[in-house]
Structures are given as structure tokens and as C-alpha cells.
Design an enzyme around this catalytic site. Structure first.
Site, mmCIF file in Angstrom:
data_model
loop_
_atom_site.group_PDB
_atom_site.id
_atom_site.type_symbol
_atom_site.label_atom_id
_atom_site.label_comp_id
_atom_site.label_asym_id
_atom_site.label_seq_id
_atom_site.Cartn_x
_atom_site.Cartn_y
_atom_site.Cartn_z
ATOM 1 N N ASP A 41 41.037 -13.158 44.723
ATOM 2 C CA ASP A 41 40.125 -12.048 44.420
ATOM 3 C C ASP A 41 40.865 -10.714 44.492
ATOM 4 O OD1 ASP A 41 37.573 -13.529 44.189
ATOM 5 O OD2 ASP A 41 37.959 -14.013 46.271
ATOM 6 N N ARG A 42 41.731 -10.571 45.501
ATOM 7 C CA ARG A 42 42.498 -9.338 45.625
ATOM 8 C C ARG A 42 43.400 -9.135 44.401
ATOM 9 N NH1 ARG A 42 42.117 -4.656 47.485
ATOM 10 N NH2 ARG A 42 42.096 -4.568 45.224
#
Length: 672
Positions: free
Chosen positions: A454-455
Site C-alpha cells: 500500500d505504501r
């Protein structure tokens, strides 16, 4: 309350209802603050109800357009039930269930508040209005009768009055309306507030489309076993809820400075309302219908370690999809991030059509999932991890190199670029033309990989929204993902959001002097790990330094190097030192497998930084033996101990510099 006949009965019911309502004072206070903020920022209140509730909706809006007690400027508030021409036309053309919902769609905006009043909580026209308001991203509140009821479940927040009669419920609602107006006036300061000057929002707009889950951490202590089974007993000390899945991706985009709208299915239950409230005010939400209850990942943990994870809820497949609202928000996006968590968003034909349109207009980053749909044609960047890439291509594990997988998938998916992420190695990027690009990562040892994908995707999306090239966006994403893992992953991010005053900022190798050292120490100690620290100038890193650092790391589970800044080295070593600047020294040290973090300090000795770090072990090279160490008392007062380490004889930075200078002196000049 005493009395006879109907009046006595009514007063007794009302007394009981008000006793219950008194416990809702914190909710009224929260509503008053939020409504005041929205009104001052140019938002409005929409209100609706039937019968006596319609009268109370008009009462509420009148107090805002007029005044409640003190003189102040008027604020925008509309009672939908008072718009008689609109009501009769809508009922005639669309049916009674649409009488409020269509007005909400006409007037409502994401920055507005919708207040719905219903004594039963079951009126179809009021329920339809709540659904439409949440689809538009409005804050939707309700005053209802005894709960639970459908309206309370359909709204972001509700106050349910547990009265025995409709009359008592309506009387209690009037008290709550007055209390809300008083709370609004209190937050407005009981004085005229000038109209806010609206400054155009220059932040890039990122629209995140995907499946959201509720991450619930149940923390506790284990000190005994079950009497009826060989299983530990967890005595719960705290429970924390956080948005996960696409919700986490949206928060990460917002943390990068983007304006974020999240398009996601939201269940009409308490957990669904909690998710939306946790996302605001950082993220605006366009809610889709959600099949089944909220999807949850519940982790039971002790001493920071997960014992078991229980997944429930869902399936989360989108049901109602407000295509006009979704198309409208996608049309304003500078970039779109599709965060697929396998619940069905990326398989929905309506959403796929809208995302295909978006891919022809702006960058679309697609973070895939094995159970999701394939990326839409024309996606700017697809970001599978190595396992996902192997599964999507049908390759056997370790059969194909990541760069070959990236090239093959780019063609299969008709994407402009595919970046296969390979953990601590980095990412392999394939674009339409040249050979694949390898973007190496700085290995993050002992970190938490949860949420790294996600990052990566969030950084890439925000970078593209700001106009970066795909290669630059992937480079930034690799760096941020490495720092994310080193900084404690999703758990550290959740702690940061819960306690912003104790910011556990992600730690890279070149930690600045103002880094929150105490938070760094807490992160490295997660799970009961032993923290070791050592220090020095490390002007030119040589074999003696490496031997000392390797030995220090063996004394515990994590090693922090506290390193003198350039000014500190200059004061200690004299003019001409350091030979290598602090940023480069920190990067070299951070690249060593035995070093978990580097902290730069500007004082002449490390006592101040050690006071915050509180290491379990302070390790010093053996050449310090016999001399008093100024930091010893600080370390011991914090519960740590001091250990001296052997060093390689004849290795020192000063001698290296001296020998290098002699070599230059005797070297013959180059002939022109």
C-alpha cells in the site's frame, strides 16, 4: 415526576427519555463542533423528517438561518420537507420514497451535513435520503426512536431515544435540537464570524477505488491457561480499530499531502460507520453498497506479537453503485489508485467501465490482488509483488526472473508500465520501450512488511498526480516502502494516528537530529527486543569500525548507531574534519546488515540522545578502556549496562588520513 392522567404519563415517559438522552451529551458536543466547522467553511445543513419530525427539522434550520440566542450571521440550512413544490413534483414523478433523496442529490455536497429525524427509524423516504447522502460523501446524522433501527444503521452517527411513546420521542428530539443549536453557537464563539475566504486547493486530487476492511487489534496480557484446554487466556487491555485495505491506501495518499476521495463499499452497520468516521477528516468517502457486514481482520496480540487473526464479515461485493457520483469524482482526479483486496470492486462491470474511462484521461495505478479482476487496459502503472506476478503469469515460483515477468505482464495487461516489487531487493520496472529498469531498495532489517505494498502504490500514485515520470514515481515508491518497513510498517502508522504527539516517524539511515529518538527506541523494542547502541564519528568507515559494529549487534536484537554531526566532529577533531559529511557517513553505516538505525547528534558527547534512547546496552570500542565515559551514568540510570568491545589494532581514521596524505606527498606530479 408525579401527575395524573395522560399528562402525568407523558411527563413520566419524557423524564425517563431525557435521563437516557443526558448520556448522549458527548455526541451532541461532537455534532455541534463538526457542524460549526462545516458552516464556517461554507457548508450547509440539510434536514428532513415526516409529520412532527418535519416540524422539528424546520425548527432546526430556522435556528441556524435566524438565530438561537446570541446575535450572529446567518448560516445556510434547508428543511427539505418544507419545499412543497419540489416535494409534490418528486412524489408525482418518482414516488414517495424519493421525496427527500432527490433533493439531497440536488443540494448535497461532500462538505455538507444531512440531519434526518424519524421516531420509528423505518420511514422509507428517510432511509433513501440517508443512502443518497452517504453516496455523496456527506456527513449523515439521525435523531430516532428506540434502537437498533434501520435509520441508525444507515447513518454515520445517530442518537436513539428509548422512549415508550412517539410523543415522548419527539419531545426529547426537540430538547436535542436545542442542545445542538447551543453547541453550535458555543463553537462559533457566540459572535459573528466572517465568511471564510475560499482559497483554491492546489493539492493533487487522488481518487482511491477499492475494498476497505476494518483492522481491529485486541491487545492484552497472557498470564494463565484455560482450565478446559491447553490454550492461553488473553486478558484484554485495549482494543484499537483502524481502516485497512483501500482505507489504509487512502490515508497514506493523504499523508503525502494529496486531497483524497475514497470510492469503496461501506456496510450499513456500526463498523461501517466507524470506518467512515475514522477516515474523516483526512479522506472524503463516496460509499458504494456493501454485501454483508463489514469485512474485519481481528488480531489478538500479546507483547506486540499476534497470537491469532480472525477474518469475518463480507463478502463486501459492491451492490449499489452511484455511477453519476463516481464518474463525477473520477473526472476531477489527477491520478487514480485502484487498491484491490479481493472483495469484488475490481470485478464489478460498472466500476471497470468507469475506470477504463479514467485510464484514458489521467494516470491510473493498479495494485492487484489474486482474487481481483485484471487491470483495465491502458493503466499507467500496475504494481504486483513477485508472488502475485508469478500467479498472474502462470509461472512456477523461481521459474521466471522479476524483470521478465514485468515485461510479460505489461503486454498481457495492455498496461503502460508494470513494476514487480521483490521485497528488500527493490522493484523491476517494464515500460513500453527499453529494457526493464531495476530500482534497488535499501534493505530494512528486522522491520514490519505489513502494508508495504500500500505504501508503494500510494507513493507512486501521488507522484504521478504531481506530474512525475513513471520511473521517478517508482524510485520514490521503492524508497518510501523501504522506510515504511524499517519504521515499523502498518502498526507504527496506526500508533502514529492514535497518538500524533508521539510521532514514530519512519526511520531511514540518515535520521535527522530532530528525530523522535524515544519513538525510534519504542519501535525497535517491539516484541520485547533488546536495544543496543554504540557511537562515534565514523569519519572514514574502516575494518575496525565494522568489527566493532558487528560485535555490538551480537549483544542484542537491534543496533542504533549514534553518530557525531559535522560540527561536532569539527570541534572534537579540528579543522579539516570530517573528511566525509554526515549524510554520507550515515548512509554507509545504514547499509551495513548489523545496523538498524543511525541517529545524528550535534553535541560533543551522546548523553542527551542516550537519555531519550535509553539503550539496554551501550557498547564502546576497547580503546576507551580505562578512561571515564561521560555517558556511563546516563546509560545506567536508564537501566542499561556498558560493555567494552575489542578493536582491530592499527586501524583508525586518523592513521588512514595520515597515510593517505603521505602517499599523496610522495606521488610524482602528472606530466602535462
Amino acid at each position: 415526576m408525579t401527575g395524573t392522567g395522560w399528562l402525568g404519563t407523558h411527563l413520566a415517559e419524557l423524564s425517563d427519555a431525557l435521563a437516557e438522552v443526558e448520556g448522549q451529551s458527548s455526541t451532541v458536543e461532537t455534532w455541534g463542533r463538526r457542524l460549526a466547522e462545516q458552516l464556517v467553511a461554507g457548508g450547509r445543513l440539510l434536514a428532513a423528517g415526516n409529520g412532527g419530525s418535519a416540524a422539528e427539522a424546520q425548527h432546526l434550520t430556522a435556528e441556524l438561518v435566524g438565530r438561537f440566542v446570541a446575535e450572529r450571521r446567518p448560516y445556510s440550512a434547508i428543511a427539505l420537507c418544507a419545499e412543497t413544490s419540489s416535494l409534490t413534483a418528486i412524489v408525482n414523478d418518482y414516488g414517495a420514497d424519493e421525496m427527500f433523496a432527490r433533493q439531497v442529490e440536488a443540494h448535497g455536497r461532500a462538505e455538507d451535513v444531512l440531519m434526518l429525524l424519524s421516531t420509528s427509524g423505518r420511514s422509507p423516504n428517510v432511509l433513501r435520503a440517508a443512502e443518497r447522502g452517504r453516496e455523496l460523501g456527506m456527513q449523515v446524522w439521525a435523531l430516532t426512536g428506540p434502537g437498533p433501527n434501520p435509520l441508525a444503521d444507515a447513518c454515520d452517527d445517530a442518537i436513539c431515544v428509548p422512549a415508550a411513546s412517539t410523543a415522548a420521542v419527539q419531545a426529547a428530539h426537540l430538547v436535542l435540537v436545542h442542545a445542538l443549536c447551543a453547541a453550535v453557537d458555543d463553537h462559533l464563539g457566540r459572535r459573528d464570524i466572517p465568511v471564510q475566504v475560499v482559497v483554491p486547493d492546489e493539492r493533487p486530487h487522488v481518487v482511491v477505488v477499492g475494498d476497505t476492511v476494518l483492522d481491529r487489534d485486541v491487545d492484552g496480557r497472557i498470564e494463565r491457561l484455560c482450565p478446559d484446554a491447553p490454550a492461553p487466556v488473553l486478558d484484554v487491555t485495549a482494543t484499537h480499530d483502524s481502516p485497512g485495505g483501500a482505507g489504509l491506501a487512502a490515508l497514506l495518499c493523504a499523508a503525502e499531502g494529496a486531497r483524497v476521495t475514497l470510492v469503496t463499499p461501506v456496510a450499513r452497520d456500526a463498523d461501517g460507520r466507524a470506518l467512515v468516521n475514522a477516515l474523516r477528516p483526512d479522506v472524503e468517502v463516496v460509499a458504494l453498497g456493501h454485501e454483508g457486514p463489514t469485512r474485519r481482520k481481528v488480531r489478538a496480540r500479546s507483547d506486540g506479537r499476534s497470537l491469532v487473526r480472525v477474518d469475518d464479515g463480507g463478502p463486501g461485493t459492491p451492490t449499489e453503485v452511484p455511477e453519476v457520483a463516481v464518474r463525477t469524482v473520477l473526472a476531477t482526479a489527477d491520478a487514480v489508485l485502484v487498491s484491490d483486496y479481493g472483495a469484488g470492486v475490481t470485478r464489478d462491470a460498472r466500476l471497470r467501465s468507469l475506470l477504463t474511462e479514467a485510464a484514458g484521461r489521467c494516470p491510473v495505478v493498479w495494485d492487484p490482488h489474486p482474487r481481483g479482476g485484471p487491470p483495465v487496459p491502458g493503466a499507467t502503472l500496475v504494481t504486483p509483488n513477485l508472488a502475485e506476478a508469478q500467479q498472474a503469469s502462470g509461472a512456477v515460483a523461481d521459474e521466471s526472473a522479476p524483470d521478465a515477468l514485468a515485461q510479460a505482464l505489461r503486454a498481457d495487461w495492455d498496461a503502460r508500465a508494470v513494476a514487480v516489487t521483490a521485497g528488500d531487493r527493490g522493484a523491476f520496472l517494464a515500460t513500453t520501450g527499453d529494457e526493464p529498469l531495476f530500482v534497488p531498495a535499501v534493505p530494512a532489517r528486522g522491520g514490519d512488511t505489513c502494508g508495504a505494498g500500500d505504501r508503494f502504490a500510494a507513493t507512486a500514485a501521488v507522484s504521478l498526480a504531481r506530474g512525475s515520470l513513471v520511473s521517478a514515481a517508482v524510485g520514490a515508491a521503492v524508497a518510501d516502502a523501504s522506510a515504511w518497513v524499517a519504521g515499523g510498517g502498518a502498526e507504527a502508522f496506526r500508533i502514529r494516528r492514535r497518538t500524533p504527539e508521539h510521532d514514530t516517524t519512519d526511520v531511514a539511515a540518515d535520521v535527522p537530529p530532530d528525530e523522535d529518538v524515544a519513538a525510534l527506541a519504542a519501535r525497535l523494542r517491539l516484541g520485547g527486543r533488546t536495544l543496543v547502541a554504540t557511537g562515534g564519528c565514523f569519519d572514514i568507515v574502516h575494518a575496525g569500525h565494522v568489527a566493532t559494529l558487528q560485535a555490538a549487534r551480537r549483544l542484542g536484537d537491534a543496533l542504533v548507531v549514534v553518530m557525531n554531526s559535522d560540527d561536532s566532529v569539527r570541534r572534537l577533531k579540528g579543522a579539516g574534519r570530517p573528511v566525509v559529511g554526515a549524510a554520507d557517513r550515515a548512509r554507509v553505516l545504514g547499509a551495513l546488515d548489523c545496523v538498524d538505525a543511525v541517529v545524528v547528534f550535534d553535541e560533543d558527547d551522546p548523553r542527551e540522545v542516550l537519555t531519550a534512547l535509553r539503550p539496554d546496552v551501550w557498547a564502546k570500542g576497547g580503546d576507551y578502556g580505562g578512561r571515564p565515559l561521560p555517558e556511563t551514568d546516563v546509560v545506567r540510570s536508564g537501566g542499561g549496562r556498558v560493555v567494552l568491545l575489542p578493536y582491530l589494532d592499527g586501524r583508525s581514521t586518523s592513521s588512514l588520513i595520515e597515510r593517505t596524505g603521505r602517499a599523496r606527498t610522495h606521488q610524482p606530479e602528472e606530466v602535462a
